[in-house]
Design a protein around this motif. Sequence first.
Motif, PDB file in Angstrom:
ATOM      1  N   ILE A 152       0.896  -1.215  -0.018  1.00 60.50           N
ATOM      2  CA  ILE A 152      -0.101  -0.129   0.000  1.00 60.50           C
ATOM      3  C   ILE A 152       0.804   1.355   0.162  1.00 60.50           C
ATOM      4  N   ASN A 153       0.670   2.134  -0.950  1.00 60.55           N
ATOM      5  CA  ASN A 153       1.471   3.358  -1.048  1.00 60.55           C
ATOM      6  C   ASN A 153       2.848   3.396  -1.197  1.00 60.55           C
ATOM      7  N   VAL A 154       3.567   2.061  -1.527  1.00 62.12           N
ATOM      8  CA  VAL A 154       5.110   2.155  -1.321  1.00 62.12           C
ATOM      9  C   VAL A 154       5.495   2.804  -2.645  1.00 62.12           C
ATOM     10  N   GLU A 155       4.900   2.247  -3.875  1.00 58.34           N
ATOM     11  CA  GLU A 155       5.355   2.712  -5.046  1.00 58.34           C
ATOM     12  C   GLU A 155       4.961   4.232  -5.047  1.00 58.34           C
ATOM     13  N   GLU A 156       3.754   4.580  -4.590  1.00 61.47           N
ATOM     14  CA  GLU A 156       3.350   6.066  -4.721  1.00 61.47           C
ATOM     15  C   GLU A 156       4.238   7.058  -3.815  1.00 61.47           C
ATOM     16  N   ALA A 157       4.780   6.567  -2.763  1.00 66.77           N
ATOM     17  CA  ALA A 157       5.888   7.114  -1.966  1.00 66.77           C
ATOM     18  C   ALA A 157       7.102   7.590  -2.856  1.00 66.77           C
ATOM     19  N   PHE A 158       7.690   6.260  -3.472  1.00 68.57           N
ATOM     20  CA  PHE A 158       8.833   6.619  -4.021  1.00 68.57           C
ATOM     21  C   PHE A 158       8.873   7.377  -5.193  1.00 68.57           C
ATOM     22  N   PHE A 159       7.674   7.453  -5.895  1.00 69.44           N
ATOM     23  CA  PHE A 159       7.602   8.124  -7.278  1.00 69.44           C
ATOM     24  C   PHE A 159       7.368   9.616  -6.859  1.00 69.44           C
ATOM     25  N   THR A 160       6.428   9.835  -5.712  1.00 65.22           N
ATOM     26  CA  THR A 160       6.247  11.263  -5.443  1.00 65.22           C
ATOM     27  C   THR A 160       7.611  12.013  -4.995  1.00 65.22           C
ATOM     28  N   LEU A 161       8.586  11.397  -4.238  1.00 69.05           N
ATOM     29  CA  LEU A 161       9.847  12.005  -3.732  1.00 69.05           C
ATOM     30  C   LEU A 161      10.719  12.087  -4.980  1.00 69.05           C
ATOM     31  N   ALA A 162      10.657  10.830  -5.776  1.00 70.75           N
ATOM     32  CA  ALA A 162      11.608  11.150  -7.097  1.00 70.75           C
ATOM     33  C   ALA A 162      11.209  12.440  -8.034  1.00 70.75           C
ATOM     34  N   ARG A 163       9.627  12.433  -7.981  1.00 70.76           N
ATOM     35  CA  ARG A 163       9.202  13.852  -8.733  1.00 70.76           C
ATOM     36  C   ARG A 163       9.552  14.911  -8.149  1.00 70.76           C
ATOM     37  N   ASP A 164       9.774  14.998  -6.866  1.00 69.25           N
ATOM     38  CA  ASP A 164       9.933  16.226  -5.989  1.00 69.25           C
ATOM     39  C   ASP A 164      11.691  16.406  -6.234  1.00 69.25           C
ATOM     40  N   ILE A 165      12.224  15.373  -6.254  1.00 70.47           N
ATOM     41  CA  ILE A 165      13.771  15.587  -6.545  1.00 70.47           C
ATOM     42  C   ILE A 165      14.163  15.996  -8.231  1.00 70.47           C
ATOM     43  N   LYS A 166      13.238  15.386  -8.944  1.00 74.80           N
ATOM     44  CA  LYS A 166      13.535  15.904 -10.189  1.00 74.80           C
ATOM     45  C   LYS A 166      13.187  17.402 -10.756  1.00 74.80           C
ATOM     46  N   VAL A 167      11.926  17.786 -10.058  1.00 74.61           N
ATOM     47  CA  VAL A 167      11.735  19.258  -9.918  1.00 74.61           C
ATOM     48  C   VAL A 167      12.963  20.050  -9.504  1.00 74.61           C
ATOM     49  N   ASN A 168      13.341  19.748  -8.239  1.00 76.64           N
ATOM     50  CA  ASN A 168      14.310  20.375  -7.703  1.00 76.64           C
ATOM     51  C   ASN A 168      15.396  20.647  -8.530  1.00 76.64           C
ATOM     52  N   MET A 169      16.002  19.448  -9.366  1.00 76.57           N
ATOM     53  CA  MET A 169      17.192  19.520 -10.132  1.00 76.57           C
ATOM     54  C   MET A 169      16.866  20.336 -11.274  1.00 76.57           C
ATOM     55  N   GLU A 170      15.770  20.359 -11.897  1.00 79.25           N
ATOM     56  CA  GLU A 170      15.564  21.045 -12.952  1.00 79.25           C
ATOM     57  C   GLU A 170      15.512  22.722 -12.761  1.00 79.25           C
ATOM     58  N   LYS A 171      15.130  23.086 -11.348  1.00 73.23           N
ATOM     59  CA  LYS A 171      15.272  24.429 -10.902  1.00 73.23           C
ATOM     60  C   LYS A 171      16.713  24.557 -10.800  1.00 73.23           C
TER      61      LYS A 171
END
Length: 207
Positions: A152-171
């Motif tokens: 439950i929510n394991v995949e969602e948690a890692f994908f959410t963190l990865a998306r936040d990292i990606k946005v941070n890197m792009e900025k």
Amino acid sequence: EISCVTGVQTCALPIWKTCVLFRFSEDAFNATFISTIGIDFKIRTIELDGKKIKLQIWDTAGQERFRTITTAYYRGAMGIMLVYDITNEKSFDNIKNWIRNIEEHASADVEKMILGNKCDMNDRRQVSKERGEQLAIEYGIKFMETSAKASINVEEAFFTLARDIKVNMEKRLEAQNPPRGSERGHQLGNDDRSEEHTSELQSRKIS
């Protein structure tokens, strides 16, 4: 391909954060893990917003005696997950200590997330979901409840963190390499001022 380094940190019962990581990296559950000794390491490549992202995940030991080793890995981490056990009050109380440790040793813009694991075991719950949410709000961190066992929510948690990292890197990349249009605009602005100054001097000569 974008390569992200994300640290997974826990408190109290380290076996359960290892189960979360194992569920994400291997899509399996094993309740017989021993506690992480120092550092373990997993890699999984995911697709996010049309881009392939390689997650390098450091599974760091939660025990106090390994804290010196694990804090060394904070410095290179782009994201950190703090995992507590909803059936264990002490693991939740220790989250604040780990956050202080992260603030001391990790980069200021590291992405963080709090996970309350074992949400499938409501009959043994000691920490309400509301308390987890409130703690996350207090520190401005995202929060999810997960279950490694029930997936439950394991995949969602890692994908959410990865998306936040990606946005941070792009900025960061944008800040380091501003668009050429803005530079050209700045150059034109300077040229316009030079032309104004030249016109002013010519006017003075005529008068």
